[in-house]
Design a protein around this motif. Sequence first.
Motif, PDB file in Angstrom:
ATOM      1  N   TYR A 158      32.677  33.475  18.616  1.00  0.00           N
ATOM      2  CA  TYR A 158      34.030  34.650  18.381  1.00  0.00           C
ATOM      3  C   TYR A 158      33.842  35.271  16.923  1.00  0.00           C
ATOM      4  O   TYR A 158      33.124  34.698  16.258  1.00  0.00           O
ATOM      5  CB  TYR A 158      35.332  34.013  18.729  1.00  0.00           C
ATOM      6  N   GLN A 159      34.434  36.549  16.716  1.00  0.00           N
ATOM      7  CA  GLN A 159      34.633  36.966  15.375  1.00  0.00           C
ATOM      8  C   GLN A 159      36.191  36.995  15.234  1.00  0.00           C
ATOM      9  O   GLN A 159      36.855  36.140  14.597  1.00  0.00           O
ATOM     10  CB  GLN A 159      33.829  37.910  15.084  1.00  0.00           C
ATOM     11  N   CYS A 160      36.442  38.096  15.816  1.00  0.00           N
ATOM     12  CA  CYS A 160      38.183  38.253  15.435  1.00  0.00           C
ATOM     13  C   CYS A 160      38.822  37.449  16.487  1.00  0.00           C
ATOM     14  O   CYS A 160      40.073  37.033  16.207  1.00  0.00           O
ATOM     15  CB  CYS A 160      38.378  39.729  15.640  1.00  0.00           C
ATOM     16  N   GLY A 161      38.367  37.000  17.453  1.00  0.00           N
ATOM     17  CA  GLY A 161      39.127  36.004  18.327  1.00  0.00           C
ATOM     18  C   GLY A 161      39.974  36.403  19.322  1.00  0.00           C
ATOM     19  O   GLY A 161      40.485  35.827  20.236  1.00  0.00           O
ATOM     20  N   TYR A 162      40.021  37.930  19.554  1.00  0.00           N
ATOM     21  CA  TYR A 162      41.105  38.300  20.362  1.00  0.00           C
ATOM     22  C   TYR A 162      40.947  38.175  21.806  1.00  0.00           C
ATOM     23  O   TYR A 162      41.664  37.877  22.584  1.00  0.00           O
ATOM     24  CB  TYR A 162      41.296  39.934  19.863  1.00  0.00           C
ATOM     25  N   CYS A 163      39.557  38.427  21.953  1.00  0.00           N
ATOM     26  CA  CYS A 163      39.020  38.038  23.488  1.00  0.00           C
ATOM     27  C   CYS A 163      38.783  36.609  23.912  1.00  0.00           C
ATOM     28  O   CYS A 163      38.544  36.482  25.006  1.00  0.00           O
ATOM     29  CB  CYS A 163      37.744  39.053  23.724  1.00  0.00           C
ATOM     30  N   THR A 164      38.868  35.760  22.958  1.00  0.00           N
ATOM     31  CA  THR A 164      38.394  34.446  22.998  1.00  0.00           C
ATOM     32  C   THR A 164      39.148  33.870  24.223  1.00  0.00           C
ATOM     33  O   THR A 164      38.762  33.049  24.894  1.00  0.00           O
ATOM     34  CB  THR A 164      38.220  33.929  21.908  1.00  0.00           C
ATOM     35  N   CYS A 168      33.781  41.777  24.764  1.00  0.00           N
ATOM     36  CA  CYS A 168      34.003  41.234  23.290  1.00  0.00           C
ATOM     37  C   CYS A 168      33.822  42.600  22.536  1.00  0.00           C
ATOM     38  O   CYS A 168      32.513  42.851  22.229  1.00  0.00           O
ATOM     39  CB  CYS A 168      33.191  40.234  23.109  1.00  0.00           C
ATOM     40  N   ARG A 169      34.541  43.215  21.944  1.00  0.00           N
ATOM     41  CA  ARG A 169      34.229  44.261  21.047  1.00  0.00           C
ATOM     42  C   ARG A 169      33.653  44.030  19.702  1.00  0.00           C
ATOM     43  O   ARG A 169      32.995  44.758  19.226  1.00  0.00           O
ATOM     44  CB  ARG A 169      35.723  44.938  20.602  1.00  0.00           C
ATOM     45  N   CYS A 170      33.564  42.505  19.466  1.00  0.00           N
ATOM     46  CA  CYS A 170      32.636  42.007  18.362  1.00  0.00           C
ATOM     47  C   CYS A 170      31.294  41.770  18.625  1.00  0.00           C
ATOM     48  O   CYS A 170      30.544  41.615  17.710  1.00  0.00           O
ATOM     49  CB  CYS A 170      33.481  40.887  17.731  1.00  0.00           C
ATOM     50  N   GLY A 171      31.244  41.758  19.893  1.00  0.00           N
ATOM     51  CA  GLY A 171      29.724  41.607  20.309  1.00  0.00           C
ATOM     52  C   GLY A 171      29.154  40.160  20.138  1.00  0.00           C
ATOM     53  O   GLY A 171      27.864  40.135  19.834  1.00  0.00           O
TER      54      GLY A 171
HETATM   55 FE1  FES Z   1      36.649  39.993  18.614  1.00  0.00          FE
HETATM   56 FE2  FES Z   1      35.559  39.107  21.159  1.00  0.00          FE
HETATM   57  S1  FES Z   1      35.558  37.979  19.111  1.00  0.00           S
HETATM   58  S2  FES Z   1      36.578  40.984  20.415  1.00  0.00           S
END
Ligand code: FES
Length: 171
Positions: free
Chosen positions: A105-111, A142-145
Amino acid sequence: MDISIPHPTCSITIIVNGDRLQLDAHPWITLLDLLRGDLELTGTKKGCDHGQCGACTVLVDGERVNSCLKLAACLDGSRVTTIEGLGRPDTMHPLQRAFVEHDAYQCGYCTPGQICSAVGLIAENNAHDRAEIRELMSGNLCRCGAYTNIVDAIEEVMGRQAAKPARETAE
Ligand code: FES
Ligand code: FES
């Protein structure tokens, strides 16, 4: 002129993360809004609110569902599991631990949605390699890819890490 508009409610019983709850829910409220609003279980995320992103994925009777597309009133008697019910920081579910260890994850929003969806995926037992994991997780964006690491985490929990083929560059 006063116009009184009735706001009907439906009496439902649902089991959320092991807690049996009796609720009076408006017939139009989605499971997602019930979880995040009334029940303050904000681990489940709202992305598109239209069944397109998977951020709101939870488990209903063990099956992964987009909670933004489910009316709470239709879930009388159902067992709902959210990310909070899968594990806690000191007692993480294997997939939660794998996501941390693989930096999935990066931002974690989709996690939370990714992890709940992966729990459902593994239970379905229809994914047998990385390509099938990617295909069957394609409803979770996942918008962070972070897709490559997400697949790594899921594959490890599926017990297939040792047989992992060379990582595809297209991920
Ligand atoms: Fe940012 Fe998936 S970790 S949208
Ligand atoms: Fe439910 Fe996007 S918020 S699928």
